[in-house]
Enzyme design. Structure first.
Site, mmCIF file in Angstrom:
data_model
loop_
_atom_site.group_PDB
_atom_site.id
_atom_site.type_symbol
_atom_site.label_atom_id
_atom_site.label_comp_id
_atom_site.label_asym_id
_atom_site.label_seq_id
_atom_site.Cartn_x
_atom_site.Cartn_y
_atom_site.Cartn_z
ATOM 1 N N CYS A 127 -6.761 60.547 63.316
ATOM 2 C CA CYS A 127 -7.557 59.458 63.779
ATOM 3 C C CYS A 127 -7.486 58.983 65.066
ATOM 4 O O CYS A 127 -6.141 58.386 65.260
ATOM 5 C CB CYS A 127 -7.909 58.112 62.516
ATOM 6 S SG CYS A 127 -8.699 56.852 63.169
ATOM 7 N N CYS B 235 -6.666 54.886 64.995
ATOM 8 C CA CYS B 235 -5.359 54.278 64.052
ATOM 9 C C CYS B 235 -4.290 55.237 63.921
ATOM 10 O O CYS B 235 -3.062 54.875 63.803
ATOM 11 C CB CYS B 235 -5.546 53.464 62.750
ATOM 12 S SG CYS B 235 -5.868 54.618 61.298
ATOM 13 N N CYS C 253 -11.742 58.448 58.617
ATOM 14 C CA CYS C 253 -10.517 57.972 58.417
ATOM 15 C C CYS C 253 -10.117 57.066 56.984
ATOM 16 O O CYS C 253 -10.937 55.967 57.034
ATOM 17 C CB CYS C 253 -9.945 57.173 59.558
ATOM 18 S SG CYS C 253 -8.037 56.537 59.557
ATOM 19 N N CYS D 83 -8.513 53.502 58.262
ATOM 20 C CA CYS D 83 -9.112 52.342 58.858
ATOM 21 C C CYS D 83 -10.623 52.256 58.808
ATOM 22 O O CYS D 83 -11.210 51.279 59.245
ATOM 23 C CB CYS D 83 -8.661 52.410 60.390
ATOM 24 S SG CYS D 83 -9.422 53.665 61.389
ATOM 25 N N ASP E 28 0.150 76.881 82.097
ATOM 26 C CA ASP E 28 0.818 77.092 80.847
ATOM 27 C C ASP E 28 -0.044 77.810 79.863
ATOM 28 O O ASP E 28 -1.146 77.451 79.569
ATOM 29 C CB ASP E 28 1.032 75.917 80.033
ATOM 30 C CG ASP E 28 1.865 75.714 78.786
ATOM 31 O OD1 ASP E 28 1.629 76.626 78.143
ATOM 32 O OD2 ASP E 28 2.141 74.671 78.428
#
Length: 412
Positions: free
Chosen positions: A201, A204, A217, A220, A338
């Site tokens: 999430c 949170c 989520c 929360c 990368d």
């Protein structure tokens, strides 16, 4: 309309003229379009030039990790139904390139501007947009881009309290979190194939539950908002529940999703979905992407895929086996150096396709394909790879600078 502005100040006019002169010199020297260097010179002479050029325009900003160049083209095409449009169609999407693009559009009514994710908040401050389209956020250029949640936080802080109408993808939790700080959001169910950046999430840090197309989520209560626009198969559903057919020459589900978001943006400016979607049919290719070119007696379709989300969408639109596939990966500055993201791509989706591998980092890609149990050949260059393929169609998938190399080789 934003209202006619005062004419540009003498300093601004000098900056525009100097920028155009430098851009022309750069083109004459064979160093590309010159838009970035021209914009840099212009902004040095007048740091407020971008704001001055935007003040007479109704501006739409488009930002995302994937799909922003194509969506910018589709929106620009749709808004031409309502008046002249200026746009950074070639994809120079940082402040210098954007300034160059707007300097060429003195007669325009609308500005449709693609913006690099990292610059969105600043460009939004300068251009006072009427609308901002947010499509997705996913991992990209791992060596130098902030990770996705930090980008979402930058968007959230930069757009908090913005007067712009935000047209945002309800299916991407990071985009929803970023857009939720804004008072005026139109949610579009545009879909999300790549979900690996959205399992925790953004609000949170809790674990995201993803039943079907929904998400929430459990810790929360942050959850997917109810969309008012949606992609449904080959149609766009508008807020009244009407289904409008999508007319595109561009392939794949991702471009239908881009069209759905573009139709929602066009409606903000009073262009009806039917008109917007019909106009989008004009777009055949975007900066060479999706072009089919003849080369060495074969038909090569050029496809850009620069991060895991992009590769996943691209695999879904290529012709079925045994169509040959050429993969090309570089790791130059514009790509990010990368290449560990190659391990995030599911190359088993290429099973059954003869594969040739080229590009600066062909050996990195070869190791990845070996682990995925794919049949492939490593080639020195495009010419050798094409010679190994039978006559007919070849799908060529490349990341950013590899794609530019390919276009130069095939004369596109």
């Amino acid at each position: 309309m934003a209202g006619n502005s005062d004419p540009l100040t003498p300093r601004a006019k000098l900056a525009v003229t100097a920028g155009k002169a430098v851009a022309a010199a750069s083109r004459a020297a064979g160093r590309g379009s010159g838009s970035v260097i021209g914009g840099r010179v212009a902004l040095k002479l007048d740091p407020d030039l971008l704001a001055r050029l935007a003040q007479h325009l109704d501006v739409t900003l488009v930002s995302a990790t994937n799909g922003k160049t194509t969506t910018t083209r589709l929106i620009a095409e749709a808004l031409k139904a309502a008046g002249p449009v200026v746009s950074n169609a070639l994809g120079a999407n940082m402040p210098a390139g954007i300034t160059s693009a707007l300097a060429g559009g003195s007669e325009a009514r609308f500005g449709v501007i693609e913006v690099d994710e990292k610059y969105l908040a600043g460009v939004a401050r300068d251009t006072d947009p009427k609308c901002i389209a947010l499509l997705n956020l996913s991992r990209d250029q791992l060596d130098r881009a902030a990770e996705t949640r930090m980008l979402a936080e930058n968007w959230r802080e930069g757009l908090a309290g913005s007067k712009a109408v935000i047209v945002a993808n309800a299916d991407d939790p990071l985009v929803v979190w970023a857009a939720s700080s804004s008072p005026n959001v139109i949610w579009v169910a545009a879909g999300q194939m790549w979900k690996d950046d959205a399992w925790s999430c953004p609000s949170c840090g809790g674990v995201m539950q993803r039943p079907g197309d929904d998400w929430f989520c459990s810790e929360c209560g942050f959850r997917r908002p109810t969309p008012s626009w949606a992609l449904s198969g080959d149609h766009v559903l508008d807020p009244h529940g009407s289904a409008w057919p999508i007319h595109l020459q561009l392939p794949g589900r991702a471009n239908k999703a881009n069209a759905a978001s573009s139709a929602a943006v066009a409606a903000v400016f009073g262009v009806p979905p039917q008109v917007a979607l019909e106009r989008m049919y004009q777009v055949q290719a975007v900066a060479g992407r999706y072009d089919v070119v003849q080369f060495e007696g074969r038909d090569l379709r050029l496809l850009l895929a620069k991060n895991p989300a992009g590769w996943l969408e691209t695999f879904s639109l290529i012709d079925p086996p045994p169509t040959p596939v050429i993969l090309s990966v570089n790791a130059r500055g514009a790509d990010g150096t990368d290449t560990s993201w190659l391990w995030d791509v599911d190359y088993t989706r290429l099973t059954g396709h003869p594969i040739c591998v080229i590009g600066d980092r062909k050996l990195d890609l070869a190791v990845r394909l070996e682990v995925a149990n794919q049949q492939f050949q490593v080639c020195e260059n495009l010419d050798q790879a094409v010679q190994l393929c039978p006559p007919g169609r070849i799908e060529v998938i490349a990341n950013y600078t590899a794609f530019q190399d390919l276009r130069r080789r095939v004369g596109n």
